[in-house]
Scaffold this motif. Structure first.
Motif, PDB file in Angstrom:
ATOM      1  N   PHE A  89     -21.173   9.463 -24.143  1.00 26.61           N
ATOM      2  CA  PHE A  89     -22.598   9.143 -24.124  1.00 26.61           C
ATOM      3  C   PHE A  89     -23.185  10.130 -23.129  1.00 26.61           C
ATOM      4  N   SER A 150     -17.862  -1.954 -16.459  1.00 29.70           N
ATOM      5  CA  SER A 150     -16.527  -2.564 -16.399  1.00 29.70           C
ATOM      6  C   SER A 150     -16.481  -3.597 -15.279  1.00 29.70           C
ATOM      7  N   HIS A 190     -15.425  -2.102 -26.195  1.00 35.03           N
ATOM      8  CA  HIS A 190     -14.864  -1.235 -25.153  1.00 35.03           C
ATOM      9  C   HIS A 190     -13.648  -1.880 -24.484  1.00 35.03           C
ATOM     10  N   SER A 192     -13.002  -2.196 -21.567  1.00 35.26           N
ATOM     11  CA  SER A 192     -13.297  -2.908 -20.313  1.00 35.26           C
ATOM     12  C   SER A 192     -13.121  -4.424 -20.497  1.00 35.26           C
ATOM     13  N   THR A 246     -21.212  -6.550 -28.668  1.00 27.38           N
ATOM     14  CA  THR A 246     -21.600  -5.218 -28.180  1.00 27.38           C
ATOM     15  C   THR A 246     -22.888  -4.749 -28.846  1.00 27.38           C
ATOM     16  N   GLY A 248     -24.409  -1.355 -29.201  1.00 32.56           N
ATOM     17  CA  GLY A 248     -24.156   0.072 -28.980  1.00 32.56           C
ATOM     18  C   GLY A 248     -22.687   0.292 -28.676  1.00 32.56           C
ATOM     19  N   THR A 250     -18.905   1.953 -28.473  1.00 26.17           N
ATOM     20  CA  THR A 250     -18.570   3.245 -27.882  1.00 26.17           C
ATOM     21  C   THR A 250     -18.399   4.352 -28.925  1.00 26.17           C
ATOM     22  N   ASP A 275     -22.432  -6.873 -24.177  1.00 27.42           N
ATOM     23  CA  ASP A 275     -22.187  -5.558 -23.591  1.00 27.42           C
ATOM     24  C   ASP A 275     -23.193  -4.584 -24.194  1.00 27.42           C
ATOM     25  N   ASN A 304     -26.428  -0.271 -18.752  1.00 23.56           N
ATOM     26  CA  ASN A 304     -26.098   0.848 -17.872  1.00 23.56           C
ATOM     27  C   ASN A 304     -27.272   1.824 -17.821  1.00 23.56           C
ATOM     28  N   HIS A 306     -27.474   4.164 -16.069  1.00 21.28           N
ATOM     29  CA  HIS A 306     -26.947   5.523 -15.911  1.00 21.28           C
ATOM     30  C   HIS A 306     -26.528   6.126 -17.254  1.00 21.28           C
ATOM     31  N   LYS A 307     -26.540   5.320 -18.302  1.00 20.74           N
ATOM     32  CA  LYS A 307     -26.286   5.901 -19.615  1.00 20.74           C
ATOM     33  C   LYS A 307     -27.603   6.209 -20.329  1.00 20.74           C
TER      34      LYS A 307
END
Ligand SMILES: Cc1ncc(COP(=O)(O)O)c(C=O)c1O
Length: 504
Positions: A89, A150, A190, A192, A246, A248, A250, A275, A304, A306-307
């Motif tokens: 990603f 995670s 994922h 995780s 989930t 989105g 992975t 998730d 996230n 940061h994603k």
């Protein structure tokens, strides 16, 4: 007599000069980034081999250190911020993100309690709520910032465990007559989820992988059947604990049917964790409102930023419906911190296993103010525009086929032969993979990555290796994408049906 090492910090004037030097270095690095190879092609150990293995005894000048960063570190990097980086990603390095990181460094606080850092604590509460509003989560969800998703899921499942097996925090799991707890998640989810089960003593094998449907979404009927089977198990003693849906995934960014999964969780009194580490950020776009369906019924949800919301790594938020449930599991105030915890708005050390915490909220605050929701939305839409362009190019070239539906800016596709196999259906659901299929697609990716000109990833779908492009970098333009596509076409043409040939 030898000189004594200097005490204290760098003298202010010298520090100012070094800072200017660093600022110029950052600006030069960014300006020259697209000329650098995206990834090195070195053997493991190359970088370590070029560096002294023993720690320095004496102080070294900053010039020399910066010189080594340029000479040894930069060429040894996979440049995730390079506009031709389209792996995983992809995430972005932005001007405001870098400024936010730099501004955090001199403050260097420990945000474990409100007292130890009131502004860091209150800003965390604020930005967590901003993100909640942006992704339209109801107010009943409170959040906490961790480093990664995670860690978020591990905390969420710890609360699920405590609620299903009260007093686990006090007594642990062993030596008590407890059932075997099960967690269900799709075969696309994922890893995780397993990591959390390992950490919490629930056991990796108790994570049950539910098959996904033709579009890589959790098959709800299969979930229901697996839960019923476990409840009826002859050995008995199995208790469905949680389902992880989930938003989105992975590999393909598929979105599980959360409302239906929520219903099953409600009926069976199970925890529902969503998730949305990758996909959650897209909820800031009105056209992606559909992905939020069922979220309000979740017990916890992770996103996230940061994603997908432009915050530099690391910055993940776990939301829990009624955050007090999380606090109850993790609050523990040692005597030496008791004085610090009175009079608190919130002490974030109470919301997880971490005591010391970085001031992560500042960089999020800086970047979200700098871009605004509209600025982020426009950039996500641009990622989707590029995605759709690539999809059109793939569809127009009979040597390639899409390997999964495209939901978010992630495209999975395959090279299927020089002329495209005659008479074979051009969808992702085609029969059994051949060894050559897997080799060619994997080799194309490896060949491109080794060239340093672009970076892609590969994944496996239904046992077949596919190429995967993930957009996320705001520096990637249509021209970059065109260059990557030409590179893929040329490399594939060189491989052309023979797994061992490359077109150099
Ligand atoms: C769907 C999904 N969930 C969780 C994770 C784990 O994220 P993190 O690296 O923040 O732990 C990833 C990582 O890519 C992911 O794709």
């Amino acid at each position: 007599m030898q000189d004594q090492p200097q005490l204290g910090d760098t003298p202010p004037e010298i520090f100012r000069q070094q800072l200017h030097q660093l600022v110029d270095w950052i600006a030069d690095f960014r300006e020259g980034l697209d000329k650098l190879p995206v990834a090195p092609n070195d053997k493991p150990g190359t970088i370590r081999g070029a560096l002294p293995s023993e720690p320095p005894e004496n102080a070294e000048p900053f010039d020399k250190i910066l010189g080594d960063i340029n000479r040894l570190i930069v060429p040894g990097m996979v440049h995730w911020s390079h506009p031709m980086f389209l792996g995983y990603f992809g995430w972005t390095q932005t001007g405001p993100g870098i400024l936010g990181e730099i501004a955090t460094a001199p403050l260097n606080v420990n945000a474990m309690t409100w007292r130890t850092s009131p502004a860091a604590t209150e800003l965390e509460t604020l930005v967590v709520d901003w993100a909640r509003q942006m992704v339209r989560l109801p107010e009943k969800f409170g959040g906490v910032v961790y480093d990664t998703a995670s860690v978020g899921i591990m905390h969420a499942l710890a609360v699920a465990r405590e609620e299903a097996a009260p007093s686990t925090r006090k007594l642990g799991l062993t030596g008590r007559n407890l059932p075997r707890f099960r967690i269900y998640t799709s075969d696309q989810a994922h890893s995780s989820v397993e990591k959390a089960a390992i950490t919490l003593g629930l056991g990796e094998e108790n994570v049950q992988r539910v098959p996904s449907d033709s579009e890589f979404r959790m098959d709800v009927a299969a979930l229901r059947a697996m839960i019923e089977r476990d409840l009826a198990s002859r050995q008995g003693g199995i208790k469905p604990l949680a389902t992880v849906a989930t938003v989105g995934t992975t590999s393909t960014a598929s979105v599980d049917p959360v409302p239906e999964i929520a219903k099953i969780c409600r009926e069976n009194k199970m925890w529902l964790h969503v998730d949305a580490a990758y996909g959650g950020g897209f909820a800031i776009l009105p056209e992606y409102q559909w992905i939020t369906k069922g979220w309000s019924d979740a017990d916890s949800i992770v996103i996230n930023p940061h994603k997908t919301l432009f915050v530099p790594l690391d910055f993940s938020i776990l939301y829990v419906r009624d955050l007090e449930r999380l606090r109850r599991v993790f609050t523990l105030v040692p005597e030496y911190l008791r004085g610090d915890t009175i009079e608190a708005e919130k002490n974030y050390m109470d919301y997880g296993i971490q005591l010391g915490r970085r001031f992560r909220a500042l960089k999020a605050w800086v970047i979200w103010r700098s871009l605004g929701r509209a600025g982020m939305a426009a950039r996500l839409r641009e990622q989707m525009r590029l995605t759709n362009l690539l999809v059109d190019w793939i569809k127009a070239d009979k040597r390639f086929e899409l390997a999964a539906p495209v939901v978010m800016p992630v495209v999975c596709f395959r090279f299927i032969g020089r002329d495209g196999p005659p008479g074979r259906p051009r969808t992702s659901q085609r029969d059994v993979p051949t060894k050559a299929d897997a080799d060619i697609n994997s080799e194309i990716v490896e060949h491109i990555n080794a060239s340093g000109r672009a970076y892609l990833t590969q994944t496996k779908l239904r046992g077949r290796t596919v190429m995967r492009i993930g957009f996320g970098n705001i520096l990637t333009t249509e021209e970059h994408l065109r260059n990557v596509w030409e590179l893929i076409q040329k490399t594939a043409e060189g491989s052309g049906g023979s797994p061992n040939r490359h077109g150099d």
